[in-house]
Motif scaffolding. Structure first.
Motif, PDB file in Angstrom:
ATOM      1  N   GLU A  24       0.712  -1.284  -0.131  1.00  6.41           N
ATOM      2  CA  GLU A  24      -0.401  -0.425   0.240  1.00  6.41           C
ATOM      3  C   GLU A  24       0.804   1.389  -0.182  1.00  6.41           C
ATOM      4  O   GLU A  24       0.703   2.188  -1.133  1.00  6.41           O
ATOM      5  CB  GLU A  24      -1.247   0.267   0.913  1.00  6.41           C
ATOM      6  CG  GLU A  24      -1.936   1.339   1.415  1.00  6.41           C
ATOM      7  CD  GLU A  24      -3.016   0.863   0.473  1.00  6.41           C
ATOM      8  OE1 GLU A  24      -3.545   2.238   0.402  1.00  6.41           O
ATOM      9  OE2 GLU A  24      -2.822   0.129  -0.182  1.00  6.41           O
ATOM     10  N   MET A  25       2.596   1.427   0.393  1.00  7.23           N
ATOM     11  CA  MET A  25       3.143   2.297   1.692  1.00  7.23           C
ATOM     12  C   MET A  25       3.426   2.352  -0.620  1.00  7.23           C
ATOM     13  O   MET A  25       3.975   3.539  -0.846  1.00  7.23           O
ATOM     14  CB  MET A  25       3.331   2.310   1.996  1.00  7.23           C
ATOM     15  CG  MET A  25       3.252   2.430   3.597  1.00  7.23           C
ATOM     16  SD  MET A  25       4.466   2.247   4.955  1.00  7.23           S
ATOM     17  CE  MET A  25       3.402   2.618   6.333  1.00  7.23           C
ATOM     18  N   VAL A  36      10.128   4.466  -6.538  1.00  9.73           N
ATOM     19  CA  VAL A  36      10.123   3.026  -5.145  1.00  9.73           C
ATOM     20  C   VAL A  36      10.925   2.199  -5.605  1.00  9.73           C
ATOM     21  O   VAL A  36      11.343   1.413  -6.434  1.00  9.73           O
ATOM     22  CB  VAL A  36       8.824   2.633  -5.338  1.00  9.73           C
ATOM     23  CG1 VAL A  36       8.802   2.216  -3.402  1.00  9.73           C
ATOM     24  CG2 VAL A  36       8.191   4.688  -4.599  1.00  9.73           C
ATOM     25  N   ARG A  37      11.351   1.660  -4.979  1.00  3.04           N
ATOM     26  CA  ARG A  37      11.841  -0.167  -4.578  1.00  3.04           C
ATOM     27  C   ARG A  37      10.893  -0.299  -3.057  1.00  3.04           C
ATOM     28  O   ARG A  37      10.717  -0.279  -1.816  1.00  3.04           O
ATOM     29  CB  ARG A  37      13.610  -0.282  -4.138  1.00  3.04           C
ATOM     30  CG  ARG A  37      14.540   0.875  -5.321  1.00  3.04           C
ATOM     31  CD  ARG A  37      15.729  -0.104  -4.734  1.00  3.04           C
ATOM     32  NE  ARG A  37      16.830   1.233  -6.013  1.00  3.04           N
ATOM     33  CZ  ARG A  37      18.041   0.717  -5.529  1.00  3.04           C
ATOM     34  NH1 ARG A  37      18.677   0.058  -4.889  1.00  3.04           N
ATOM     35  NH2 ARG A  37      18.735   1.339  -7.429  1.00  3.04           N
ATOM     36  N   VAL A  80      13.119   6.041   3.387  1.00  2.00           N
ATOM     37  CA  VAL A  80      12.990   4.964   4.022  1.00  2.00           C
ATOM     38  C   VAL A  80      11.564   4.613   4.946  1.00  2.00           C
ATOM     39  O   VAL A  80      11.849   4.763   5.958  1.00  2.00           O
ATOM     40  CB  VAL A  80      13.842   4.567   4.782  1.00  2.00           C
ATOM     41  CG1 VAL A  80      13.907   2.412   4.816  1.00  2.00           C
ATOM     42  CG2 VAL A  80      15.178   3.689   3.984  1.00  2.00           C
ATOM     43  N   LEU A  81      10.966   3.892   4.306  1.00  5.72           N
ATOM     44  CA  LEU A  81       9.472   2.692   5.141  1.00  5.72           C
ATOM     45  C   LEU A  81      10.298   1.691   5.650  1.00  5.72           C
ATOM     46  O   LEU A  81      10.266   1.119   5.066  1.00  5.72           O
ATOM     47  CB  LEU A  81       8.439   3.202   4.265  1.00  5.72           C
ATOM     48  CG  LEU A  81       7.768   4.748   4.400  1.00  5.72           C
ATOM     49  CD1 LEU A  81       7.006   4.836   3.448  1.00  5.72           C
ATOM     50  CD2 LEU A  81       7.242   5.407   5.989  1.00  5.72           C
ATOM     51  N   THR A 189       2.952   7.925   4.657  1.00  8.52           N
ATOM     52  CA  THR A 189       3.580   8.197   3.913  1.00  8.52           C
ATOM     53  C   THR A 189       4.338   9.370   2.781  1.00  8.52           C
ATOM     54  O   THR A 189       5.020   9.703   2.560  1.00  8.52           O
ATOM     55  CB  THR A 189       3.042   6.934   1.859  1.00  8.52           C
ATOM     56  OG1 THR A 189       3.180   5.896   2.888  1.00  8.52           O
ATOM     57  CG2 THR A 189       3.796   7.493   1.175  1.00  8.52           C
ATOM     58  N   GLU A 190       2.657  10.423   2.827  1.00  5.63           N
ATOM     59  CA  GLU A 190       2.403  10.733   2.292  1.00  5.63           C
ATOM     60  C   GLU A 190       3.772  12.363   2.805  1.00  5.63           C
ATOM     61  O   GLU A 190       4.390  13.311   2.656  1.00  5.63           O
ATOM     62  CB  GLU A 190       1.040  11.873   1.793  1.00  5.63           C
ATOM     63  CG  GLU A 190       0.597  11.192   1.259  1.00  5.63           C
ATOM     64  CD  GLU A 190      -0.976  11.756   1.177  1.00  5.63           C
ATOM     65  OE1 GLU A 190      -1.097  12.623   1.598  1.00  5.63           O
ATOM     66  OE2 GLU A 190      -1.575  11.260  -0.375  1.00  5.63           O
TER      67      GLU A 190
END
Length: 206
Positions: A24-25, A36-37, A80-81, A189-190
């Motif tokens: 989702e993120m 995005v990775r 990084v998440l 995320t935003e």
């Protein structure tokens, strides 16, 4: 501010809850224009343990094509998440093992000055949501990262109820990721992307 951002979404997931939040993120970030990775950490559990849980075995098979994370995925990233299910109020051994391989780039300062934020899931309502994220943030501090929690900065975070990061209670595997959790993931995320853009722009201007 349209500064491009590289985001790595790194996770460990046994039965799929954390993987669903990570996906989702990643999708939210891509829609927002980020590169995005999406990366998973390697499994350490023996195959016999995985096979003993049909949901775990099915998830392992379904996500086998998701690339494994390397240190380069963090070096590349502006933000990084990182996500893990809780294990006795802490992050999983699988994620911890990956973090313990980062001494090389860490010692070179290659992981500093990036935006970091975490997400988690538990089986019970008070099973370690906050403590798992705080434990993860200890590592981000040592990396010299800029920790960006979601806080109570949006009405959707009051619904989710966790200012430390997105978290989900799967009620022992019976409650799939829902719209409350997905909304919290969007807010986080935003916010991470917004701070990463600002940090990168300031660094470029310096």
């Amino acid at each position: 501010m349209n500064t491009p951002v590289n985001l790595s979404v790194v996770y460990y997931s046994a039965t799929g809850t954390i993987a669903a939040i990570a996906q989702e993120m990643a999708e939210i970030a891509e829609k927002a224009g980020a590169e995005v990775r999406l990366r998973r950490v390697a499994e350490l559990a023996p195959q016999s343990a995985i096979d003993s849980n049909p949901t775990w075995a099915a998830h392992a098979a379904a996500t086998a094509d998701v690339p494994l994370v390397t240190a380069d995925d963090l070096v590349w990233a502006d933000a990084v998440l990182m996500g893990s299910p809780t294990r006795f109020g802490n992050i999983s051994s699988q994620l911890k093992q990956f973090l313990d391989t980062l001494s090389g780039p860490w010692s070179q300062g290659l992981l500093a000055d990036k935006v970091y934020s975490g997400f988690t899931s538990t089986g019970t309502a008070h099973g370690g949501h906050e403590s798992t994220l705080l434990a993860l943030y200890n590592t981000f501090i040592h990396l010299g990262g800029v920790i960006v929690p979601p806080g109570y900065t949006h009405p959707d975070k009051w619904a989710d109820g966790n200012p430390y990061g997105t978290s989900h209670c799967d009620k022992g595997g019976t409650h799939a990721v829902d719209e409350v959790t997905r909304a919290a993931a969007r807010v986080q995320t935003e916010r991470v992307l917004r701070f990463a853009r600002a940090t990168k722009a300031l660094s470029s201007a310096a």
